[in-house]
Scaffold this motif. Structure first.
Motif, PDB file in Angstrom:
ATOM      1  N   VAL A  67      65.319  77.877  23.030  1.00  0.00           N
ATOM      2  CA  VAL A  67      64.544  78.199  24.233  1.00  0.00           C
ATOM      3  C   VAL A  67      63.791  79.521  24.104  1.00  0.00           C
ATOM      4  O   VAL A  67      62.846  79.774  24.858  1.00  0.00           O
ATOM      5  CB  VAL A  67      65.425  78.212  25.508  1.00  0.00           C
ATOM      6  CG1 VAL A  67      65.893  76.802  25.847  1.00  0.00           C
ATOM      7  CG2 VAL A  67      66.604  79.159  25.368  1.00  0.00           C
ATOM      8  N   ASN A  68      64.183  80.364  23.160  1.00  0.00           N
ATOM      9  CA  ASN A  68      63.418  81.583  22.911  1.00  0.00           C
ATOM     10  C   ASN A  68      62.006  81.212  22.449  1.00  0.00           C
ATOM     11  O   ASN A  68      61.009  81.699  22.999  1.00  0.00           O
ATOM     12  CB  ASN A  68      64.121  82.442  21.862  1.00  0.00           C
ATOM     13  CG  ASN A  68      63.283  83.646  21.447  1.00  0.00           C
ATOM     14  OD1 ASN A  68      62.736  84.356  22.280  1.00  0.00           O
ATOM     15  ND2 ASN A  68      63.159  83.862  20.148  1.00  0.00           N
ATOM     16  N   THR A  69      61.928  80.339  21.458  1.00  0.00           N
ATOM     17  CA  THR A  69      60.634  79.875  20.969  1.00  0.00           C
ATOM     18  C   THR A  69      59.883  79.102  22.047  1.00  0.00           C
ATOM     19  O   THR A  69      58.667  79.266  22.230  1.00  0.00           O
ATOM     20  CB  THR A  69      60.824  78.989  19.726  1.00  0.00           C
ATOM     21  OG1 THR A  69      61.443  79.760  18.689  1.00  0.00           O
ATOM     22  CG2 THR A  69      59.492  78.458  19.217  1.00  0.00           C
ATOM     23  N   PHE A  70      60.592  78.273  22.794  1.00  0.00           N
ATOM     24  CA  PHE A  70      59.994  77.492  23.874  1.00  0.00           C
ATOM     25  C   PHE A  70      59.362  78.408  24.916  1.00  0.00           C
ATOM     26  O   PHE A  70      58.211  78.212  25.335  1.00  0.00           O
ATOM     27  CB  PHE A  70      61.072  76.616  24.513  1.00  0.00           C
ATOM     28  CG  PHE A  70      60.587  75.708  25.609  1.00  0.00           C
ATOM     29  CD1 PHE A  70      60.038  74.467  25.317  1.00  0.00           C
ATOM     30  CD2 PHE A  70      60.696  76.079  26.946  1.00  0.00           C
ATOM     31  CE1 PHE A  70      59.596  73.615  26.327  1.00  0.00           C
ATOM     32  CE2 PHE A  70      60.255  75.246  27.964  1.00  0.00           C
ATOM     33  CZ  PHE A  70      59.704  74.007  27.650  1.00  0.00           C
ATOM     34  N   ALA A  71      60.091  79.432  25.337  1.00  0.00           N
ATOM     35  CA  ALA A  71      59.594  80.357  26.360  1.00  0.00           C
ATOM     36  C   ALA A  71      58.402  81.157  25.852  1.00  0.00           C
ATOM     37  O   ALA A  71      57.438  81.411  26.585  1.00  0.00           O
ATOM     38  CB  ALA A  71      60.709  81.292  26.812  1.00  0.00           C
ATOM     39  N   ARG A  72      58.455  81.574  24.603  1.00  0.00           N
ATOM     40  CA  ARG A  72      57.356  82.349  24.027  1.00  0.00           C
ATOM     41  C   ARG A  72      56.090  81.496  23.900  1.00  0.00           C
ATOM     42  O   ARG A  72      54.980  81.971  24.166  1.00  0.00           O
ATOM     43  CB  ARG A  72      57.751  82.890  22.648  1.00  0.00           C
ATOM     44  CG  ARG A  72      58.742  84.048  22.707  1.00  0.00           C
ATOM     45  CD  ARG A  72      59.081  84.560  21.316  1.00  0.00           C
ATOM     46  NE  ARG A  72      60.030  85.656  21.400  1.00  0.00           N
ATOM     47  CZ  ARG A  72      59.681  86.927  21.598  1.00  0.00           C
ATOM     48  NH1 ARG A  72      58.404  87.249  21.696  1.00  0.00           N
ATOM     49  NH2 ARG A  72      60.595  87.870  21.665  1.00  0.00           N
ATOM     50  N   LYS A  73      56.249  80.246  23.502  1.00  0.00           N
ATOM     51  CA  LYS A  73      55.105  79.375  23.259  1.00  0.00           C
ATOM     52  C   LYS A  73      54.395  78.965  24.549  1.00  0.00           C
ATOM     53  O   LYS A  73      53.160  78.934  24.604  1.00  0.00           O
ATOM     54  CB  LYS A  73      55.557  78.127  22.502  1.00  0.00           C
ATOM     55  CG  LYS A  73      54.432  77.156  22.166  1.00  0.00           C
ATOM     56  CD  LYS A  73      54.936  75.988  21.341  1.00  0.00           C
ATOM     57  CE  LYS A  73      53.786  75.034  20.993  1.00  0.00           C
ATOM     58  NZ  LYS A  73      54.251  73.880  20.176  1.00  0.00           N
ATOM     59  N   TYR A  74      55.196  78.682  25.596  1.00  0.00           N
ATOM     60  CA  TYR A  74      54.619  78.073  26.786  1.00  0.00           C
ATOM     61  C   TYR A  74      54.569  78.974  28.028  1.00  0.00           C
ATOM     62  O   TYR A  74      53.732  78.765  28.901  1.00  0.00           O
ATOM     63  CB  TYR A  74      55.385  76.802  27.145  1.00  0.00           C
ATOM     64  CG  TYR A  74      55.359  75.724  26.095  1.00  0.00           C
ATOM     65  CD1 TYR A  74      54.193  75.004  25.834  1.00  0.00           C
ATOM     66  CD2 TYR A  74      56.496  75.414  25.360  1.00  0.00           C
ATOM     67  CE1 TYR A  74      54.162  73.999  24.881  1.00  0.00           C
ATOM     68  CE2 TYR A  74      56.482  74.407  24.399  1.00  0.00           C
ATOM     69  CZ  TYR A  74      55.320  73.701  24.156  1.00  0.00           C
ATOM     70  OH  TYR A  74      55.288  72.716  23.210  1.00  0.00           O
ATOM     71  N   PHE A  75      55.489  79.958  28.122  1.00  0.00           N
ATOM     72  CA  PHE A  75      55.635  80.677  29.395  1.00  0.00           C
ATOM     73  C   PHE A  75      55.657  82.195  29.259  1.00  0.00           C
ATOM     74  O   PHE A  75      56.308  82.887  30.047  1.00  0.00           O
ATOM     75  CB  PHE A  75      56.900  80.183  30.114  1.00  0.00           C
ATOM     76  CG  PHE A  75      56.783  78.758  30.585  1.00  0.00           C
ATOM     77  CD1 PHE A  75      56.082  78.446  31.737  1.00  0.00           C
ATOM     78  CD2 PHE A  75      57.359  77.727  29.854  1.00  0.00           C
ATOM     79  CE1 PHE A  75      55.966  77.126  32.167  1.00  0.00           C
ATOM     80  CE2 PHE A  75      57.240  76.400  30.267  1.00  0.00           C
ATOM     81  CZ  PHE A  75      56.536  76.100  31.428  1.00  0.00           C
ATOM     82  N   GLU A  76      54.968  82.731  28.258  1.00  0.00           N
ATOM     83  CA  GLU A  76      54.804  84.189  28.119  1.00  0.00           C
ATOM     84  C   GLU A  76      56.143  84.921  28.179  1.00  0.00           C
ATOM     85  O   GLU A  76      56.231  86.021  28.729  1.00  0.00           O
ATOM     86  CB  GLU A  76      53.882  84.734  29.215  1.00  0.00           C
ATOM     87  CG  GLU A  76      52.519  84.098  29.290  1.00  0.00           C
ATOM     88  CD  GLU A  76      51.704  84.606  30.462  1.00  0.00           C
ATOM     89  OE1 GLU A  76      51.723  85.827  30.707  1.00  0.00           O
ATOM     90  OE2 GLU A  76      51.066  83.791  31.150  1.00  0.00           O
ATOM     91  N   GLY A  77      57.163  84.317  27.613  1.00  0.00           N
ATOM     92  CA  GLY A  77      58.499  84.903  27.727  1.00  0.00           C
ATOM     93  C   GLY A  77      59.205  85.023  26.402  1.00  0.00           C
ATOM     94  O   GLY A  77      58.588  85.213  25.359  1.00  0.00           O
ATOM     95  N   GLY A  78      60.520  84.894  26.469  1.00  0.00           N
ATOM     96  CA  GLY A  78      61.354  84.998  25.286  1.00  0.00           C
ATOM     97  C   GLY A  78      62.761  85.380  25.666  1.00  0.00           C
ATOM     98  O   GLY A  78      63.125  85.396  26.852  1.00  0.00           O
TER      99      GLY A  78
END
Length: 342
Positions: free
Chosen positions: A291-302
């Protein structure tokens, strides 16, 4: 960024120190900051904890929390403290943007910035000294390591132990996550030797809410949770009207994202909350879905491999629609473990 060990010999000289953490600090952010505060004051440093924003009231029991300065609430006072600082310890975040409106001020200060954090991809050029270790359970564990490795284990007193224990307990899901290593349990044993009453800390964290929070949780699980078994995914979307109806305050939504993970087969749990300025996302996963990669890719997060956060400027409806597109793009990864188990 020089290794944190290079800072140890400098701890003997008292300095004016600011300790800060990410906005809306959780138990690990506040616990690690106050744990470090109690340690540094014993060494003679003039230390002040400055939070970028307010924090959950259920953290107020922590020893020293009544001395924490809220930057947004008392900005002039906080800026004055920051301007006088010689060192600024930055805890539980990997980039200054996590300190919200404090970020440009900290960046501009002619001070020694020190990073202690367990999130991926730290902005190392910003810091003079530091350590970033994603294998650690929490920043609170890292503060304990910092104290012990610097040669000051004897200064871990009851107040320090209470603060650090709260951070470790919450960030490990009460010690059930894989990051609760043997070293973590040895640390807790040391805290117990210092007289830590772990039951009281647990009560302060988990048995300290108003009735409206419990009713809010029931409402959310009944009316706002959707399960997408074809993607092994659960989503909770909370509109602002729910926050107003149940008078939800800072920290009252903490941990909600973990509830759907108790459903058999769910690999990804997500929660999005309609805040005033943006939509805030939290993600949790089981197994090998990152979910770190998921958040970074789609939701400006990490964040971490199995726990991350993000944001969206879109409306609640639009960001939920976008999330559905995202999980469809990741369908093969989300279904992988399910297929292999059949």
């Amino acid at each position: 960024m020089l290794p944190i060990q290079d800072l140890y010999p400098l701890l003997n000289t008292p300095r004016k120190v600011v300790i800060t953490m990410h906005q809306k600090p959780d138990a690990d952010a506040m616990g690690s900051a106050l744990g470090l505060y109690h340690f540094l004051t014993q060494l003679g440093h003039q230390a002040t904890v400055v939070s970028p924003t307010n924090w959950a009231k259920w953290l107020n029991w922590m020893p020293g929390c009544n001395k924490v300065v809220d930057f947004e609430l008392t900005r002039e006072k906080a800026e004055g403290i920051l301007r006088e600082a010689e060192w600024v310890f930055c805890l539980d975040f990997n980039i200054l943007l996590r300190t919200k409106h404090m970020a440009p001020i900290i960046k501009a200060l002619d001070v020694t910035r020190i990073l202690i954090d367990h999130h991926a991809q730290p902005d190392t050029p910003t810091f003079a000294y530091g350590i970033s270790d994603t294998s650690k359970s929490s920043t609170s564990e890292m503060i304990y390591d910092f104290i012990v490795e610097a040669g000051y284990k004897h200064l871990v007193n009851k107040e320090t132990a209470q603060c650090l224990y709260a951070g470790v307990m919450t960030d490990t899901g009460s010690f059930r996550f894989p990051a609760a290593s043997a070293a973590v349990h040895r640390m807790i044993a040391d805290f117990k030797d210092q007289g830590l009453d772990h039951t009281k800390v647990h009560e302060h964290i988990y048995d300290n809410f108003l009735e409206n929070k419990l009713r809010f949780i029931g409402h959310v699980l009944l009316h706002r949770m959707e399960i997408y078994y074809e993607f092994n995914t659960a989503l909770i979307a909370i509109p602002k009207k729910d926050l107003l109806r149940f008078e939800i305050k800072t920290g009252d939504t903490e941990g909600l994202v973990n509830y759907p993970l108790s459903i058999q087969g769910i690999r990804l749990a997500a929660i999005v909350i309609d805040r005033d300025e943006e939509r805030k996302w939290s993600f949790r996963s089981k197994g090998d879905f990152d979910v770190n990669t998921f958040a970074r890719k789609y939701f400006e997060g990490g964040g971490h491999f199995n726990a991350a956060g993000g944001r969206s400027s879109a409306s609640l409806e639009d960001t939920v629609d976008y999330f559905m597109q995202c999980i469809q793009e990741n369908a093969s990864s989300l279904q992988e473990e399910h297929k292999s188990s059949n």
